[in-house]
Design an enzyme around this catalytic site. Structure first.
Site, PDB file in Angstrom:
ATOM      1  N   HIS A   1      17.363 -28.913 -15.597  1.00 36.87           N
ATOM      2  CA  HIS A   1      18.493 -29.649 -15.118  1.00 36.87           C
ATOM      3  C   HIS A   1      17.829 -31.105 -14.256  1.00 36.87           C
ATOM      4  CE1 HIS A   1      22.237 -27.915 -16.408  1.00 36.87           C
ATOM      5  NE2 HIS A   1      21.686 -26.822 -16.005  1.00 36.87           N
TER       6      HIS A   1
ATOM      7  N   CYS B   1      20.455 -26.585 -21.033  1.00 39.50           N
ATOM      8  CA  CYS B   1      21.065 -25.407 -20.307  1.00 39.50           C
ATOM      9  C   CYS B   1      22.172 -24.856 -21.469  1.00 39.50           C
ATOM     10  CB  CYS B   1      21.307 -25.674 -18.944  1.00 39.50           C
ATOM     11  SG  CYS B   1      21.643 -24.062 -18.089  1.00 39.50           S
TER      12      CYS B   1
END
Ligand code: GLN
Length: 271
Positions: A215, A116
């Site tokens: 995630h 990310c």
């Protein structure tokens, strides 16, 4: 020694014997753990450590905070987690100062996992929510840009096709990432937004460097990807002779990891 545990679902696989199997050691450099750690990204390291331990492999984890020295020669896996724009601004100057060594490490087939905000910062540049453009490390030939506060964030569960398998995870990002010619997509989006919500790509792969928006954490519920990273790192450090220990024994958490993967797949496809 034979595995005689009646509860084991892998009775035919030997446990690693320290006298027979040479003790392997891998070193993971965790970049900016105090700043870049969103949505359980540390769980990725816990998953790698557990899967190493089950094979009799030691995993040393070195935290590399701003200003800390980094020895790329001793590193087998580089990991950087997610962060918000504020944290990305804080690491930016230090990271750009490491761009050369990080790219050399990539070119020497060093294994990297960037998640990310860390994925964005390992690209060529990131334009943040306020329009400020930061250079990245350039490990991936990607550019990322936040369209601004008026735009919807990319939030939710993701399912993506990766090789002949699926990757599952959770995404929460405002920035959109676009791949240039030097980067291959890591996976193809089945559900969710992925890199930019438009072109169906998720993440990037260059040599042994993997970048992703997933995630949640990623590796505890994607055990095949975790093992791929370990396999690449072991082969690079020790040669192909290092591979049998990984194949010899499914780690004891594989049932839980597989169930987590299946559950995330179910949830992700049901959205
Ligand atoms: N700050 C980045 C964005 O919103 C990354 C966020 C994250 O790492 N979850 O695009």
């Amino acid at each position: 020694m034979a595995n005689t545990d009646p509860q084991s679902n892998a009775p035919h696989h030997p446990k690693p014997d320290p006298d027979l199997n040479p003790k392997h050691r891998l070193t993971l450099a965790h970049f900016y753990p105090s700043l870049m750690n969103l949505y359980g990204d540390r769980g990725n390291i816990m998953a790698l450590r557990a899967r190493c331990a089950a094979r009799g492999i030691d995993l040393d984890v070195h935290a590399i905070e701003i200003g800390d020295p980094w020895n790329s020669e001793q590193t087998d896996i580089v990991f950087i987690g997610g962060g918000q724009d504020r944290e990305q601004r804080r690491i930016h100057a230090d990271l750009v100062g490491r761009a050369g060594p990080l790219r050399d490490y990539r070119d020497a087939d060093g294994v990297t996992l960037a998640v990310c905000g860390g994925y964005q910062m390992f690209g060529r540049s990131y334009r943040d929510i306020d329009g400020e453009v930061m250079d990245g490390a350039g490990v991936f030939d990607i550019v990322s840009s936040h369209p601004g506060r008026r735009f919807q964030r990319c939030v939710g569960n993701v399912v993506a096709l990766w090789e002949d398998d699926t990757l599952v995870g959770f995404e929460n990002h405002g920035g959109r990432t676009y791949l240039n010619d030097g980067a291959q997509p890591l996976a193809t989006v089945v559900a969710g937004f992925g890199n930019n919500g438009g072109d169906g790509t998720e993440g990037a792969r260059t040599r042994n460097a993997f970048g992703t928006y997933l995630h949640g954490a990623l590796l505890p519920k994607n055990p095949r990807l975790a093992d791929r990273l370990l396999r690449l790192a072991l082969a690079r450090r020790y040669g192909d002779d290092a591979l049998p220990p990984l194949d010899a024994l499914p780690p004891p958490d594989d049932g839980a990891a597989s169930r987590a993967h299946a559950e995330a797949l179910h949830v992700g496809l049901g959205r």
